[in-house]
Design a protein around this motif. Structure first.
Motif, PDB file in Angstrom:
ATOM      1  N   PHE A  84       6.371 -43.953  51.614  1.00 21.46           N
ATOM      2  CA  PHE A  84       5.977 -44.619  50.376  1.00 21.46           C
ATOM      3  C   PHE A  84       4.462 -44.610  50.238  1.00 21.46           C
ATOM      4  CE2 PHE A  84       5.181 -48.720  48.014  1.00 21.46           C
ATOM      5  CZ  PHE A  84       5.591 -48.233  46.782  1.00 21.46           C
ATOM      6  N   TYR A  85       4.007 -44.244  49.032  1.00 18.33           N
ATOM      7  CA  TYR A  85       2.588 -44.270  48.698  1.00 18.33           C
ATOM      8  C   TYR A  85       2.409 -45.297  47.598  1.00 18.33           C
ATOM      9  CZ  TYR A  85      -2.056 -42.626  47.226  1.00 18.33           C
ATOM     10  OH  TYR A  85      -3.389 -42.536  46.908  1.00 18.33           O
ATOM     11  N   ARG A 102      -2.782 -47.209  48.161  1.00 16.70           N
ATOM     12  CA  ARG A 102      -3.437 -45.894  48.145  1.00 16.70           C
ATOM     13  C   ARG A 102      -4.051 -45.512  49.491  1.00 16.70           C
ATOM     14  NH1 ARG A 102      -5.929 -44.621  42.123  1.00 16.70           N
ATOM     15  NH2 ARG A 102      -3.971 -44.891  41.013  1.00 16.70           N
ATOM     16  N   THR A 103      -3.298 -45.763  50.552  1.00 16.39           N
ATOM     17  CA  THR A 103      -3.663 -45.271  51.873  1.00 16.39           C
ATOM     18  C   THR A 103      -2.560 -44.325  52.343  1.00 16.39           C
ATOM     19  OG1 THR A 103      -2.633 -47.205  52.921  1.00 16.39           O
ATOM     20  CG2 THR A 103      -4.999 -47.318  52.468  1.00 16.39           C
ATOM     21  N   LYS A 104      -2.718 -43.750  53.508  1.00 16.49           N
ATOM     22  CA  LYS A 104      -1.767 -42.751  53.990  1.00 16.49           C
ATOM     23  C   LYS A 104      -0.332 -43.258  53.881  1.00 16.49           C
ATOM     24  CE  LYS A 104      -0.766 -39.766  57.946  1.00 16.49           C
ATOM     25  NZ  LYS A 104      -1.173 -39.372  59.323  1.00 16.49           N
ATOM     26  N   PRO A 105       0.586 -42.456  53.280  1.00 15.66           N
ATOM     27  CA  PRO A 105       1.973 -42.887  53.089  1.00 15.66           C
ATOM     28  C   PRO A 105       2.623 -43.407  54.367  1.00 15.66           C
ATOM     29  CG  PRO A 105       1.579 -40.877  51.864  1.00 15.66           C
ATOM     30  CD  PRO A 105       0.343 -41.123  52.681  1.00 15.66           C
ATOM     31  N   LEU A 106       3.432 -44.449  54.211  1.00 17.07           N
ATOM     32  CA  LEU A 106       4.071 -45.142  55.315  1.00 17.07           C
ATOM     33  C   LEU A 106       5.576 -44.895  55.289  1.00 17.07           C
ATOM     34  CD1 LEU A 106       3.696 -47.362  57.590  1.00 17.07           C
ATOM     35  CD2 LEU A 106       4.311 -49.006  55.800  1.00 17.07           C
ATOM     36  N   CYS A 107       6.177 -44.631  56.453  1.00 17.76           N
ATOM     37  CA  CYS A 107       7.629 -44.446  56.530  1.00 17.76           C
ATOM     38  C   CYS A 107       8.314 -45.794  56.322  1.00 17.76           C
ATOM     39  CB  CYS A 107       8.003 -43.854  57.886  1.00 17.76           C
ATOM     40  SG  CYS A 107       9.764 -43.446  58.032  1.00 17.76           S
ATOM     41  N   ILE A 108       9.277 -45.850  55.385  1.00 16.91           N
ATOM     42  CA  ILE A 108       9.886 -47.133  55.025  1.00 16.91           C
ATOM     43  C   ILE A 108      11.412 -47.135  55.161  1.00 16.91           C
ATOM     44  CG2 ILE A 108       8.002 -47.769  53.459  1.00 16.91           C
ATOM     45  CD1 ILE A 108       9.927 -46.987  51.120  1.00 16.91           C
TER      46      ILE A 108
END
Length: 237
Positions: A84-85, A102-108
């Motif tokens: 998720f971004y 708006r930081t590096k996409p995170l696995c959700i």
């Protein structure tokens, strides 16, 4: 190199959805990217099936984008990583999990499985943050109405102020939790919370944990016939 499909809404961000989505590449590095307008996907299972083997998903947007995705894709059986971004105007999910916008996409993946549901007019919906009722429901509906009319500056806080000044009238609310039924007079808000925040940053359920092992929710009832007390409480949310 890894493969990613970036799902975006071209209408988000004032029509800058694709440009916002392209912010992801410098953050993720040199990989293979496919950009897909998610408003054109009618069958997520079919869409995922035709992706190259090993392709993971990056979803860009805010709470509305997340809500649309979880109610149209089979997140419980998703066999690929979902990132998720956070780039929307409403980011209560990102705020709740302490993920900076708006930081590096995170696995959700862990956050979108086994979500709670609400039955509204005989239709069942999953929800990731909360189900609003009372003034919260009014505000959400009014924001969507204004945005549909092209009002780019429409936001929850401004609509809430308008509601407090008379656009919304409180009512009695009957709430049943764990078999116990209570009626609240002059109810303004009765949200059922999966996370801690709603409405763009209002923390109404500070002790709620969306990953709690019991999958329990928090029901918040804000009620009073004292207008100034409600205004003060709302400002403190």
């Amino acid at each position: 190199m890894e493969n990613y499909v970036i799902l975006y809404n071209p209408h988000s961000g004032g029509g800058k959805g694709l440009n916002i989505a392209k912010e992801i590449e410098p953050l993720m590095g040199d990989h293979n990217y496919i950009y897909q307008d998610m408003t054109k996907i009618t069958d997520y299972d079919g869409f995922f099936a035709q992706l190259p083997l090993g392709t993971d998903i990056i979803l860009t947007g805010g709470d509305g984008t997340l809500n649309s995705f979880i109610n149209n894709a089979d997140c419980d059986n998703l066999n690929r990583k979902l990132y998720f971004y956070a780039s929307g105007s409403g980011n209560d999910f990102a705020r709740d999990i302490k993920y900076p916008k708006r930081t590096k996409p995170l696995c959700i993946n862990e956050f979108v499985k086994n979500l709670p549901t609400a039955k509204i007019k005989d239709k069942v919906y999953k929800f990731i943050n909360c189900v609003g009722s009372g003034m919260d429901g009014y505000c959400c509906a009014e924001v969507e109405r204004l945005r549909a009319l092209g009002k780019k500056r429409a936001n929850y806080t401004l609509v809430a102020i308008k509601a407090l000044l008379g656009a919304y009238k409180p009512c009695d609310a009957t709430v049943t939790v764990d078999g116990v039924t209570k009626t609240y007079k002059h109810a303004w808000l009765v949200p059922t919370m999966n996370g801690r925040f709603f409405g763009g940053g209002f923390m109404s359920a500070p002790n709620q944990d969306r990953l709690n092992s019991e999958k329990s929710l928090t029901v918040v009832a804000m009620h009073s016939n004292n207008f100034f007390q409600i205004v003060l409480a709302f400002l403190r949310l």
